[in-house]
Design a protein around this motif. Structure first.
Motif, PDB file in Angstrom:
ATOM      1  N   ARG A 754      37.589  42.003  44.783  1.00 22.10           N
ATOM      2  CA  ARG A 754      37.003  41.957  43.451  1.00 22.10           C
ATOM      3  C   ARG A 754      36.654  40.500  43.174  1.00 22.10           C
ATOM      4  NH1 ARG A 754      37.257  46.539  44.553  1.00 22.10           N
ATOM      5  NH2 ARG A 754      38.315  48.261  43.482  1.00 22.10           N
ATOM      6  N   PRO A 755      35.743  40.226  42.255  1.00 19.88           N
ATOM      7  CA  PRO A 755      35.381  38.831  41.985  1.00 19.88           C
ATOM      8  C   PRO A 755      36.576  37.938  41.679  1.00 19.88           C
ATOM      9  CG  PRO A 755      33.801  40.300  40.944  1.00 19.88           C
ATOM     10  CD  PRO A 755      34.878  41.172  41.509  1.00 19.88           C
ATOM     11  N   TRP A 756      37.556  38.468  40.895  1.00 20.65           N
ATOM     12  CA  TRP A 756      38.686  37.621  40.526  1.00 20.65           C
ATOM     13  C   TRP A 756      39.542  37.284  41.736  1.00 20.65           C
ATOM     14  CZ3 TRP A 756      43.834  39.006  41.144  1.00 20.65           C
ATOM     15  CH2 TRP A 756      44.104  40.363  41.366  1.00 20.65           C
ATOM     16  N   LYS A 757      39.598  38.203  42.720  1.00 19.92           N
ATOM     17  CA  LYS A 757      40.364  37.913  43.936  1.00 19.92           C
ATOM     18  C   LYS A 757      39.672  36.831  44.765  1.00 19.92           C
ATOM     19  CE  LYS A 757      42.299  42.584  44.315  1.00 19.92           C
ATOM     20  NZ  LYS A 757      42.355  43.820  45.137  1.00 19.92           N
ATOM     21  N   ALA A 758      38.343  36.904  44.851  1.00 16.86           N
ATOM     22  CA  ALA A 758      37.601  35.879  45.591  1.00 16.86           C
ATOM     23  C   ALA A 758      37.794  34.506  44.949  1.00 16.86           C
ATOM     24  CB  ALA A 758      36.121  36.242  45.641  1.00 16.86           C
ATOM     25  N   VAL A 759      37.753  34.463  43.615  1.00 10.89           N
ATOM     26  CA  VAL A 759      37.971  33.192  42.906  1.00 10.89           C
ATOM     27  C   VAL A 759      39.381  32.676  43.174  1.00 10.89           C
ATOM     28  CG1 VAL A 759      38.169  32.133  40.623  1.00 10.89           C
ATOM     29  CG2 VAL A 759      36.260  33.685  41.123  1.00 10.89           C
ATOM     30  N   LEU A 760      40.356  33.577  43.137  1.00 14.41           N
ATOM     31  CA  LEU A 760      41.744  33.182  43.371  1.00 14.41           C
ATOM     32  C   LEU A 760      41.921  32.577  44.758  1.00 14.41           C
ATOM     33  CD1 LEU A 760      44.797  33.207  42.667  1.00 14.41           C
ATOM     34  CD2 LEU A 760      44.865  35.552  43.551  1.00 14.41           C
ATOM     35  N   ILE A 761      41.438  33.265  45.797  1.00 16.57           N
ATOM     36  CA  ILE A 761      41.600  32.768  47.163  1.00 16.57           C
ATOM     37  C   ILE A 761      40.813  31.470  47.358  1.00 16.57           C
ATOM     38  CG2 ILE A 761      41.181  33.289  49.600  1.00 16.57           C
ATOM     39  CD1 ILE A 761      41.671  36.236  48.926  1.00 16.57           C
ATOM     40  N   GLY A 762      39.616  31.397  46.788  1.00 23.86           N
ATOM     41  CA  GLY A 762      38.831  30.169  46.893  1.00 23.86           C
ATOM     42  C   GLY A 762      39.533  28.993  46.243  1.00 23.86           C
ATOM     43  N   ALA A 763      40.150  29.219  45.072  1.00 25.30           N
ATOM     44  CA  ALA A 763      40.870  28.139  44.397  1.00 25.30           C
ATOM     45  C   ALA A 763      42.073  27.674  45.215  1.00 25.30           C
ATOM     46  CB  ALA A 763      41.321  28.606  43.016  1.00 25.30           C
ATOM     47  N   MET A 764      42.786  28.626  45.824  1.00 26.62           N
ATOM     48  CA  MET A 764      43.939  28.247  46.640  1.00 26.62           C
ATOM     49  C   MET A 764      43.506  27.471  47.883  1.00 26.62           C
ATOM     50  SD  MET A 764      46.552  29.252  44.947  1.00 26.62           S
ATOM     51  CE  MET A 764      45.523  28.786  43.527  1.00 26.62           C
ATOM     52  N   ALA A 765      42.392  27.891  48.499  1.00 29.29           N
ATOM     53  CA  ALA A 765      41.876  27.163  49.659  1.00 29.29           C
ATOM     54  C   ALA A 765      41.469  25.746  49.256  1.00 29.29           C
ATOM     55  CB  ALA A 765      40.693  27.904  50.267  1.00 29.29           C
ATOM     56  N   GLY A 766      40.894  25.602  48.068  1.00 27.95           N
ATOM     57  CA  GLY A 766      40.535  24.279  47.580  1.00 27.95           C
ATOM     58  C   GLY A 766      41.742  23.392  47.399  1.00 27.95           C
ATOM     59  N   LEU A 767      42.841  23.942  46.875  1.00 24.98           N
ATOM     60  CA  LEU A 767      44.068  23.157  46.730  1.00 24.98           C
ATOM     61  C   LEU A 767      44.601  22.721  48.091  1.00 24.98           C
ATOM     62  CD1 LEU A 767      46.021  25.100  43.937  1.00 24.98           C
ATOM     63  CD2 LEU A 767      44.905  22.870  43.746  1.00 24.98           C
ATOM     64  N   ALA A 768      44.530  23.634  49.070  1.00 24.11           N
ATOM     65  CA  ALA A 768      45.018  23.287  50.410  1.00 24.11           C
ATOM     66  C   ALA A 768      44.200  22.147  51.011  1.00 24.11           C
ATOM     67  CB  ALA A 768      44.968  24.521  51.303  1.00 24.11           C
TER      68      ALA A 768
END
Length: 822
Positions: A754-768
Motif C-alpha cells: 500500500r502507499p503508506w507501506k512504501a513510504v514507511l520502508i523508503g523512510a527507513m531505508a533513508g535513515l539507514a
C-alpha cells in the motif's frame, strides 16, 4: 439509630443513610474481587520485570562498565519499550475501567423506605435487596418475601434446572433470578459471601483462549532456552578471538550476539495491538472484557444467535387477540390487561400492558413466567384463573379428548400465524384457583383455550447486511431460539437467511451425536431450552468449530460462558453480561463485523511483526555459532544491531502492528512463523558471516594488526579512533549486508503493498543510508564503507534477499496466509 442485628432484618423500609455510612466505614461492603484490568503496580511490573528485560538489563550494565556507552544504546530502547507498554496499557486501562464502571452490575436496594439502584459493589451488610427476573444475587441472605422466585444455581451446583425459593429460604450469591421476584436482607457480603469463598471452584474465571498469546509464550520459551545455550558459546568464542584485547572486548562482542537473540519488542507490540484494538472498539460501542476476545472472534467459524434482540429489535408489540369459538372479546382484553398488570412482567406481558389497560382485578395467586415452563398464570378474586403461554404446551395440558377438533383448529391457526412471522401465545382459562405459593407450579387440569394472542417484532434494519457479511466470510449461522421454530424460520427468511427446515428442539435427544448431526444439517432451531443451548455449543465445539454465542437473557448465560466467545447485548441481563467476553453496549448485532475485522487485523499484523523478530533471533544464533566454529569475532557491535533493529524491525513493526489488515484468519500461526522466519534468519546469518570475512580480507586490517589497532575505544580520544577507521570496515560491510537482507524480509512481510507501506520502508531505508553518510552518525555507529566495500556487501545481501524470496515463494501456505484482499 437502629443497631446492627436482628432488628434490621425485620424492617421493610431498609437501612437509613446513617446506617449505610456506618457499615461502609466498618468495611461491611460488597466489594467485588473481579477487576476489569490490572492495577497500575501490576502494569509496571508486567512491563518491567520480564525475563528478557532482566537479560538485557544485565548486559547493559556490563557494557556500561566497559565504558563503551554507544554500545549500550539497546538499554535506552529497553527503557523506551517498557515506558511505551506502561503508558499504552495505563491509558487503555483508564478508558476500559470507565466503560466498565458505566456498565457495572447494579442492585436494587431499599433504603429510607424507597427502592434505589446502586452499584453491586456498594451493597452493604443488612441491606434490604429487591430481586427481579434477570438479576444476579449479589450477597448471601434469607428471603423475607417471595413471589414465585426461582433461581438458576448452576454456578454453585452445576445443575441448570431453576430452583424455587419461598420466604425463609437461604439464598446465595453467584446465583441468578430466572423467574419471579423477592426481597431479602444481605447477611454476608464481599469476601464473606459464599460465591467469593468458593470462587476457585464454583465460579472459576476462564480466560479466553488466544492463539497469538499461546504461540508467543511458546516462542519465548524456545528463545529463552536458546539464549541459555548460546550465551556460554558466545563468551567462549569471543574470549578465544578477542580475549587478548581485554575483557571489555569480550563483553561487548558477546553482548552483541546475545542482544540479537532477545525479541525485546515482540511482547510489547502484541500487547499494544490488543489494547488499542479494545480501545478502538469502545468507540464503536463494544466493551471488550477480555482482550484476547478481539482475536478470538476472528477465529470463529460458527455464530449461534437468538432471534430476539439480534435479528429483531427485541421490543415486541401487541398485535391482536383472536377469540377462539364464542368467547367474549372484551373479557379477553380485560383478562390480558389484568395478567399484564404484574410488577414482575416478562417481555410479552410488558408489550400487552403497553397496549391494554388493566381492569383492576385483585390477584389471589400468581405463577410467574419461566423459560423452562413457557407459561405464566394468575388467579383473580371472584374470577377465573387465566394462563398465558406457548400454545403447544397449554394445548397438551388441557382436556383435549373433549374437544379434538378445536385443538386441531387452534394448532392450524397457530401454524399459519407463525408462518407469517407472528409471535403467537395462547390465552386459556381455568376455574381452578392457583395456590398462593407453589414450589413446583403445575398447569390446571381443566384448561380451556380462549384466544390466540399475536405479537410482532421489528426486524433490525442492519440484520440482513450483517448476516450477508458473515456468509461472505464463510462463518456459519445457527439461529437458536426459545420461540416457535416456524416463527423463528419466518424471521430468519425475512433477513435473507436460508432457513431450510426449522427444527423443534424438543424433538431432539440429549445424545451429543444426534445434536452434532442436527447442527451440521440445519440452521434454525426453535423451542430450545437453556440447557440445550449449552449442549449445542458443546456439540459444535466437539466437531472442531470455534463458536461464538450471542444472547441477552438469563437463559443464555451458561451457553455464553461455555462458548469460545460470548457476546452479550448491553440491554441484557446482568448475569449474561457478567460472563460474556464482549458486550455490545448499544445492543446492535451489526457491530460484530467490526470486531471480526479488528481481530483479523491483530492476528495478521502480529504475525508480520513476530516474523521480523524471530528472523533476527535466528540470524544472531547462526552468526554466534558460525563465529565460534571459524574462530572470528562476532561480526557486529551492539550499536550495529541497534541500528539494524530500529530501521528494519522496531519502527516498521510498530506501524505494521497497528495498520489495517483484512486478511482472513488461518490456523497455524506459530508454524508459519517458524517456517519462514527461521530459514530466512539463518540465510541472513550465513551471508553476514561471508560478508564479514570478505570485507576483512579486502578492506580490513591484518590479523597481526587487529589486536593493536582494532580495540573498541574505551576512553580513547576521537582522533585515535578516527585513525583506525579501517577496523570498522568488516563490521560495516556485515551491517550493509544485514540491512539488505532484512529490508527484503520487511518487503516480503509488508505485501501486499500500500502507499503508506512504501513510504514507511523508503523512510527507513533513508535513515539507514544517513547513518553511513552523515559523519556524526557514521562516527557514532562506527561505520566506514568505501564504495567498493558497499558494492561487495550489497551483492552479498542481494544473494541473501534472493534466497529469502525463494523461501517465501516455495511455500504456498505462506503466500496464502500473507494474502490480504483488496
Amino acid at each position: 439509630m437502629t443497631t446492627r442485628g436482628e432488628s434490621t432484618l425485620t424492617r421493610t423500609d431498609g437501612l437509613t443513610g446513617a446506617e449505610v455510612a456506618e457499615r461502609v466505614s466498618s468495611g461491611a461492603v460488597n466489594r467485588l474481587t473481579e477487576r476489569t484490568s490490572r492495577s497500575v503496580g501490576e502494569i509496571v511490573r508486567a512491563n518491567v520485570l520480564t525475563r528478557f528485560n532482566a537479560i538485557l538489563g544485565a548486559l547493559f550494565v556490563l557494557v556500561m562498565v566497559t565504558g563503551s556507552f554507544a554500545d549500550g544504546l539497546f538499554g535506552i530502547v529497553l527503557v523506551v519499550n517498557s515506558a511505551i507498554g506502561i503508558a499504552q496499557e495505563y491509558l487503555a486501562k483508564r478508558k476500559l475501567d470507565r466503560l466498565a464502571l458505566l456498565n457495572a452490575p447494579t442492585t436494587r436496594v431499599v433504603r429510607d423506605g424507597a427502592v434505589q439502584v446502586v452499584a453491586t459493589s456498594e451493597v452493604v451488610q443488612d441491606d434490604l435487596i429487591e430481586l427481579r427476573t434477570g438479576d444476579e444475587v449479589p450477597a448471601d441472605g434469607t428471603l423475607t418475601a417471595s413471589a414465585g422466585l426461582e433461581l438458576n444455581e448452576a454456578n454453585l451446583t452445576g445443575e441448570s434446572d431453576p430452583v424455587a425459593h419461598d420466604e425463609g429460604d437461604e439464598i446465595r450469591s453467584g446465583t441468578s433470578v430466572v423467574a419471579g421476584s423477592g426481597r431479602y436482607h444481605a447477611r454476608r457480603v464481599g469476601a464473606d459471601a459464599y460465591v467469593n469463598r468458593i470462587a476457585a471452584d464454583a465460579r472459576k474465571f476462564t480466560p479466553t483462549r488466544s492463539e497469538i498469546q499461546e504461540s508467543t509464550n511458546t516462542l519465548l520459551t524456545y528463545i529463552t532456552w536458546v539464549i541459555v545455550a548460546a550465551l556460554p558459546i558466545a563468551i567462549w568464542s569471543q574470549w578465544r578471538t578477542v580475549g587478548d584485547q581485554g575483557w571489555q572486548q569480550v563483553v561487548i562482542r558477546s553482548a552483541a550476539g546475545v542482544v540479537g537473540l532477545v525479541p525485546e519488542g515482540l511482547v510489547l507490540l502484541t500487547s499494544v495491538a490488543f489494547l488499542l484494538s479494545a480501545v478502538q472498539l469502545t468507540r464503536r460501542q463494544v466493551l471488550v472484557q477480555q482482550l484476547p476476545a478481539v482475536e478470538g472472534l476472528a477465529r470463529v467459524d460458527v455464530v449461534c444467535l437468538d432471534k430476539t434482540g439480534t435479528l429483531t429489535a427485541g421490543d415486541i408489540t401487541f398485535d391482536d387477540a383472536r377469540p377462539l369459538g364464542d368467547h367474549d372479546a372484551d373479557e379477553i382484553r380485560s383478562a390480558l390487561g389484568a395478567l399484564a398488570d404484574d410488577p414482575n412482567a416478562n417481555g410479552t406481558l410488558t408489550a400487552i400492558a403497553a397496549a391494554l389497560d388493566s381492569p383492576g382485578w385483585e390477584r389471589t395467586g400468581t405463577v410467574p413466567f419461566s423459560s423452562a415452563r413457557k407459561w405464566s398464570a394468575a388467579s383473580f378474586e371472584g374470577r377465573s384463573t387465566w394462563v398465558l403461554g406457548a400454545p403447544e404446551v397449554l394445548l397438551a395440558a388441557g382436556p383435549q379428548p373433549s374437544a379434538p377438533q378445536l385443538v386441531e383448529a387452534v394448532r392450524t391457526e397457530v401454524s399459519e400465524l407463525a408462518d407469517a412471522g407472528r409471535r403467537v401465545v395462547l390465552l386459556a382459562r381455568s376455574e381452578e384457583q392457583l395456590p398462593s405459593a407453589a414450589v413446583h407450579p403445575q398447569l390446571p387440569p381443566d384448561l380451556v383455550p380462549v384466544a390466540l394472542v399475536t405479537l410482532t417484532e421489528q426486524v433490525r434494519p442492519d440484520a440482513s447486511q450483517t448476516l450477508a457479511y458473515f456468509s461472505e466470510q464463510e462463518v456459519a449461522i445457527k439461529v437458536v431460539s426459545g420461540d416457535n421454530p416456524v416463527t423463528v424460520a419466518a424471521v430468519a427468511r425475512a433477513v435473507g437467511l436460508d432457513a431450510g427446515e426449522p427444527v423443534d428442539a424438543r424433538t431432539l435427544s440429549d445424545d451429543p451425536e444426534v445434536l452434532r448431526a442436527a447442527l451440521a444439517t440445519h440452521t434454525v432451531f426453535g423451542r430450545v431450552t437453556p440447557e440445550q443451548k449449552r449442549a449445542f455449543v458443546h456439540a459444535l465445539q466437539a466437531d472442531g468449530h470455534v463458536v461464538a454465542m450471542t444472547g441477552d437473557g438469563v437463559n443464555d448465560a451458561l451457553a455464553l460462558k461455555d462458548a469460545d466467545i460470548g457476546v452479550a447485548m448491553g440491554n441484557g441481563a446482568q448475569a449474561t453480561k457478567a460472563v460474556a467476553e464482549l458486550v455490545l453496549l448499544d445492543g446492535r448485532f451489526s457491530h460484530l463485523p467490526d470486531v471480526l475485522a479488528e481481530g483479523r487485523r491483530v492476528i495478521g499484523n502480529v504475525e508480520r511483526v513476530a516474523n521480523l523478530f524471530v528472523a533476527k533471533n535466528a540470524m544472531s544464533l547462526v552468526a554466534i555459532l558460525a563465529a565460534a566454529v571459524i574462530a572470528v569475532p562476532f561480526p557486529f557491535l551492539p550499536r550495529h544491531l541497534t541500528l539494524v533493529s530500529a530501521v528494519t524491525i522496531g519502527i516498521p513493526a510498530f506501524f505494521l502492528a497497528l495498520g489495517p489488515n483484512r486478511r482472513r484468519y488461518l490456523p497455524g500461526f506459530l508454524r508459519r512463523i517458524l517456517r519462514f522466519a527461521v530459514p530466512s534468519g539463518a540465510v541472513a546469518g550465513v551471508v553476514v558471516i561471508a560478508s564479514y570475512l570478505l570485507a576483512g580480507s579486502s578492506e580490513g586490517v591484518t590479523a597481526d594488526e587487529f589486536a593493536t589497532r582494532c580495540a573498541v575505544a574505551t576512553g580513547a580520544s576521537p582522533a585515535t579512533v578516527a585513525a583506525d577507521v579501517a577496523c570498522w570496515r568488516p563490521g560495516s560491510g556485515a551491517t550493509i549486508t544485514l540491512l539488505t537482507v532484512f529490508f527484503w524480509i520487511l518487503v516480503v512481510l509488508a505485501r501486499p503493498f500500500r502507499p503508506w507501506k512504501a513510504v514507511l520502508i523508503g523512510a527507513m531505508a533513508g535513515l539507514a543510508v544517513a547513518a553511513f553518510l552523515v559523519p556524526p552518525a557514521a562516527h557514532f555507529f562506527n561505520l566506514d564503507a568505501p564504495l567498493p566495500l558497499v558494492w561487495q556487501s550489497l551483492a552479498a545481501g542481494a544473494v541473501g534477499a534472493v534466497l529469502v524470496e525463494v523461501i517465501y515463494r516455495t511455500s504456498p501456505s505462506l503466500r496464502v496466509a500473507h494474502h490480504e484482499p483488496d
